[in-house]
Design an enzyme around this catalytic site. Structure first.
Site, PDB file in Angstrom:
ATOM      1  N   ASP A   1       3.520 -14.070  -7.610  1.00  0.00           N
ATOM      2  CA  ASP A   1       3.002 -14.588  -6.341  1.00  0.00           C
ATOM      3  C   ASP A   1       1.635 -15.270  -6.382  1.00  0.00           C
ATOM      4  O   ASP A   1       1.543 -16.468  -6.562  1.00  0.00           O
ATOM      5  CB  ASP A   1       3.005 -13.465  -5.295  1.00  0.00           C
TER       6      ASP A   1
ATOM      7  N   GLU B   1       4.433   0.686  -4.995  1.00  0.00           N
ATOM      8  CA  GLU B   1       4.692  -0.680  -5.469  1.00  0.00           C
ATOM      9  C   GLU B   1       3.731  -1.064  -6.600  1.00  0.00           C
ATOM     10  O   GLU B   1       4.100  -1.685  -7.573  1.00  0.00           O
ATOM     11  CB  GLU B   1       4.548  -1.659  -4.297  1.00  0.00           C
TER      12      GLU B   1
HETATM   13  C1  6A9 Z   1       8.656  -9.791   2.705  1.00  0.00           C
HETATM   14  C2  6A9 Z   1       8.473  -8.224   4.548  1.00  0.00           C
HETATM   15  C3  6A9 Z   1       9.165  -5.076   6.221  1.00  0.00           C
HETATM   16  C4  6A9 Z   1       6.834  -9.112  -4.165  1.00  0.00           C
HETATM   17  O1  6A9 Z   1       9.848  -6.480  -5.181  1.00  0.00           O
HETATM   18  C5  6A9 Z   1      10.254  -7.630  -4.550  1.00  0.00           C
HETATM   19  C6  6A9 Z   1       9.202  -8.711  -4.636  1.00  0.00           C
HETATM   20  C7  6A9 Z   1       8.948  -9.061  -6.103  1.00  0.00           C
HETATM   21  O2  6A9 Z   1      10.052  -9.729  -6.637  1.00  0.00           O
HETATM   22  C8  6A9 Z   1       7.745  -9.949  -6.283  1.00  0.00           C
HETATM   23  O3  6A9 Z   1       7.497 -10.116  -7.642  1.00  0.00           O
HETATM   24  N1  6A9 Z   1       7.967  -8.254  -3.969  1.00  0.00           N
HETATM   25  C9  6A9 Z   1       6.522  -9.340  -5.613  1.00  0.00           C
HETATM   26  O4  6A9 Z   1       5.428 -10.169  -5.794  1.00  0.00           O
HETATM   27  C10 6A9 Z   1       8.192  -7.953  -2.531  1.00  0.00           C
HETATM   28  C11 6A9 Z   1       8.517  -9.201  -1.751  1.00  0.00           C
HETATM   29  C12 6A9 Z   1       8.860  -8.999  -0.337  1.00  0.00           C
HETATM   30  C13 6A9 Z   1       9.047 -10.338   0.349  1.00  0.00           C
HETATM   31  C14 6A9 Z   1       9.641 -10.259   1.690  1.00  0.00           C
HETATM   32  C15 6A9 Z   1       9.327  -9.238   3.879  1.00  0.00           C
HETATM   33  C16 6A9 Z   1       9.313  -7.188   5.180  1.00  0.00           C
HETATM   34  O5  6A9 Z   1       8.490  -6.154   5.647  1.00  0.00           O
END
Ligand code: 6A9
Length: 783
Positions: free
Chosen positions: A516, A747
């Protein structure tokens, strides 16, 4: 042909499946395999939910009334705001057994399930759920304290009517709660049995939308409470209800068994036998046996007994269980963004992907209960070791999502239930956006000779037919990256799609990379080259090459992969493109300046003045290395590309072990403390994410490399070994401590502030790599 027609063709291609035999049509995924995985806890977004792996299933689940500060709340969908002190699986084998513990403000719930295919069962077998409720609620009124309300529902997504059983509100059973019929399993029955005093109320609804069951129940209870003063369902059933909800009110401690029988011929002695086998004392015995088997299998596979202590052992088991218990089955259509400026006649700015099923683990049951492409590769490193059949089934589903261009949407939001959790701006998927092909990590393990020894003959055979069929898909996937994400010069790659005109971001994000807001070139353009992407390309070519060798394939395509993998692993070329040899660090390259900052500007917009937080560039950018040390700089090291005797390896170990740069007592920082972007917000509303915090997937990769170099002959092997031991014990200690203190996996972890868990809690995706860290089990780094 006009430009419009060309665009239209492109759009249509993006929603057309790759024309190749489907993974899920392989014989190994049919008959017994398919039936054995029919029922499961495949609704990870709710605290306890069952469904079958079929688009229109019977679904079942649990709700209860929680009490916080004397107020009532209906619990159902996993939500952080419920503030449970813990919830999660302490045991789960991904198939037929699991045990979950939930603690909700003094209410202790244990939910166990068991699945069994009996002689008289219909397709997919029978299953049982045991609910144990205890409480230590304090500060409540007598009435509040005395009763706990549990709700168990069963609903038919096909719309078939469900028939209510006849029972007295206070009968303990066994009682028939409901029965019905479903195309795939025949007649079915749901029974309840308990030895405790209880009261049953119910409500039946006719509705085809299953994603707002909480609202249905909440309204029914609230309406009835207003009319009668009781916190009960109204005992009213709508005509041809396909949703039945049973409220079981108990005094704690209490135990309730629910049993679902498929293919049932009602009221015969056989049925009674089947019920007693899956309830009461016999269920207790079966659950104990399953628990013991689970623990033994864990010991056998992860072989951790002499490596960690018993407290750590149970945290490892919980990590595995939560990953497996988080596996879901989703069905629906992704929404694919249309090219800029295009809109459908009805106003939609997207076109639907083909209807598709996805069986997948999820990063977080409460925050992100859906599939994410690059998360999944890490999940599969754990899962294939536990159950290679489940793992191939998951990877197979993902590979069947390849479109005719060789692209897979990054985030899978399939079905109304999944969609209901996602804010608007995250829904659309862009067919020009990539995401790291981490599935290759797991697939390479499957193909590598070392690990093959772990498989039985039967498993090995299935792995090889799986790889054989996957080959053409992996090739298309690779070609998509190779053709769409290449750089200006041969052998260079960059994540396409960064915003080059925004002034709102301190450093325009690269969501595609998975990292990100990790800083890249400040002014994106086509001169960019990203070292992480180059390393992913190397992984992919090596993996495809391994499969070709494994399958003894030898056409011109394979020769191309040999060539490509040799080119991409050439140390001289890598260094020419990415090594800053003064510092001995690998960097991105691009149009960059360090002199940027965010500040308030007065902006004139027509007649009005606004204040905006915008980027100011204090020095013109120029082509150069992007001098940020962090996870991206470690990629060549992580992939084992650096020769063990090279001086660069020593430099990498210096960067890793330096406490002013990456090293902390809790794991490695994502970004050096000395970086100009370290812990900087990206916009007014966007706090630092991959700009300092400790992430477990990348720490696992670094650990793999340290382990690798510790075992390679060379001048730095003992240093690599020492760092390996320290980093490993830091990660285990901190994750275990956080789990024991907070009840959750997180996380990411704070690089200061005592390593505290941050971001989404109950993040049971790649943080569960702690299982492999404890077991010292790492991916194959060399072909
Ligand atoms: C947001 C919000 C209730 C961000 O683990 C999943 C991803 C990874 O692939 C990525 O590398 N996460 C990491 O930088 C989480 C991404 C969530 C995006 C959607 C929605 C909902 O809130």
């Amino acid at each position: 042909e006009g430009e419009g027609a060309a665009t239209l063709r492109k759009v249509m291609r993006s929603v057309t499946p790759l024309s190749a035999p489907r993974m899920m049509d392989l014989p190994q995924f049919q008959s017994n395999h398919k039936e054995s995985l029919y029922w499961g806890t495949y609704r990870p977004n709710v605290y306890l939910g069952f469904r079958a792996r079929t688009p229109l299933s019977l679904i079942a689940g649990l709700m209860w009334i929680g009490l916080k500060n004397g107020q009532y709340f209906l619990r159902h969908v996993c939500q952080d705001s419920d503030e449970l002190s813990t919830f999660g699986w302490t045991a789960h084998n991904g198939r037929d057994y699991g045990r979950q513990v939930l603690v909700d403000h003094g209410l202790f719930l244990t939910t166990s399930f068991l699945k069994e295919k009996g002689e008289n069962s219909g397709y997919g077998g029978d299953w049982a759920v045991r609910l144990d409720a205890n409480s230590e609620r304090s500060g409540l009124s007598d009435a509040q304290e005395s009763t706990t309300h549990l709700f168990f529902y069963i609903a038919d997504e096909t719309g078939n009517q469900i028939t209510m059983g006849s029972y007295e509100p206070s009968s303990r059973g066994p009682v028939l709660l409901a029965s019905g019929s479903h195309e795939e399993i025949g007649d079915w029955e749901l029974h309840l049995r308990s030895e405790d005093n209880l009261e049953i109320h119910r409500a039946g609804f006719k509705s085809m939308s299953m994603h707002n069951l909480s609202d249905l129940v909440q309204q029914a209870v609230a309406t009835n409470a207003m009319q009668t003063g009781n916190l009960n369902l109204p005992d009213i059933t709508e005509d041809s209800s396909n949703i039945m909800v049973y409220q079981v009110s108990i005094k704690t401690p209490a135990q309730i068994d629910l049993v679902f029988l498929s293919g049932s011929a009602s009221k015969s002695p056989v049925t009674e036998e089947r019920i007693s086998k899956l309830t009461g004392p016999m269920l207790s015995t079966s659950l104990e046996t399953k628990q013991k088997e689970f623990e033994e299998r864990y010991d056998q596979i992860f072989n951790v007994n002499n490596k960690i202590d018993s407290r750590e052992l149970s945290v490892g088991r919980a990590a595995l269980s939560n990953l497996l218990g988080g596996v879901g089955y989703f069905y629906g259509q992704s929404k694919i963004a249309l090219p800029k400026g295009f809109t459908q006649k009805n106003g939609d700015k997207y076109i639907p992907y083909w209807p598709a099923a996805l069986y997948t683990a999820v990063p977080s049951r409460s925050f992100f209960p859906r599939g994410f492409l690059w998360d999944e590769g890490f999940h599969q490193l754990v899962i294939w070791r536990w159950d290679v059949h489940i793992s191939m089934d998951i990877i197979g589903h993902w590979l069947d999502l390849l479109n005719s261009d060789g692209w897979i949407p990054r985030e899978q939001i399939l079905g109304a239930e999944a969609l209901s959790k996602v804010p608007e701006e995250f829904v659309l998927q862009y067919p020009s956006n990539g995401n790291p092909p981490t599935l290759f990590l797991a697939i390479r393990d499957l193909a590598s000779g070392i690990h093959a020894q772990q498989f039985s003959d039967e498993e090995a055979e299935k792995v090889s037919s799986f790889l054989e069929r996957a080959y053409i898909r992996l090739n298309s996937w690779f070609q998509w990256f190779n053709s769409t994400q290449s750089g200006k010069y041969e052998g260079t790659f960059y994540w396409h799609g960064r915003d080059s005109i925004t002034r709102r971001e301190l450093n325009p994000k690269t969501l595609t990379s998975g990292l990100d807001d990790y800083p890249r070139a400040s002014h994106p353009n086509d001169e960019e080259r990203h070292v992480d992407l180059r390393c992913w390309m190397l992984l992919a070519t090596n993996c495809i090459r391994s499969i070709a060798e494994f399958l003894k394939m030898d056409s011109s395509l394979e020769k191309d992969y040999y060539k490509m993998s040799n080119q991409l692993s050439d140390f001289g070329t890598l260094n020419k493109l990415h090594l800053d040899d003064k510092i001995g660090a690998y960097f991105d390259y691009g149009n960059h300046t360090e002199k940027v900052r965010l500040r308030w500007f007065d902006v004139k917009d027509k007649d009005t003045m606004r204040r905006e937080f915008l980027r100011e560039t204090l020095q013109p950018p120029q082509l150069q290395f992007v001098p940020h040390v962090g996870y991206v700089s470690l990629f060549p090291f992580m992939m084992g590309t650096i020769p063990p005797e090279s001086w660069v390896l020593e430099k990498q170990l210096d960067l890793i072990s330096n406490t002013s740069i990456l090293w902390t007592d809790y794991g490695l920082r994502s970004l050096s403390r000395t970086s100009s972007i370290y812990m900087k917000r990206n916009t007014e509303h966007d706090p630092p994410y991959w700009r300092g915090a400790i992430w477990i997937n990348m720490n696992y990769m670094v650990l793999s490399a340290l382990h690798h170099y510790a075992h390679e002959d060379g001048p730095y092997s003992s240093r690599a070994g020492e760092l390996y031991d320290k980093l490993r014990s830091n990660l285990i200690r901190n994750i275990v401590q956080n789990y024991n203190e907070t009840g959750f996996f997180w996380e990411n972890y704070d690089q200061k502030n005592k390593g505290k868990g941050k971001g989404a809690r109950s993040f049971t995706g790649w943080t569960s790599l702690i299982v492999l860290i404890m077991a010292e089990s790492y991916p194959t780094l060399h072909r």
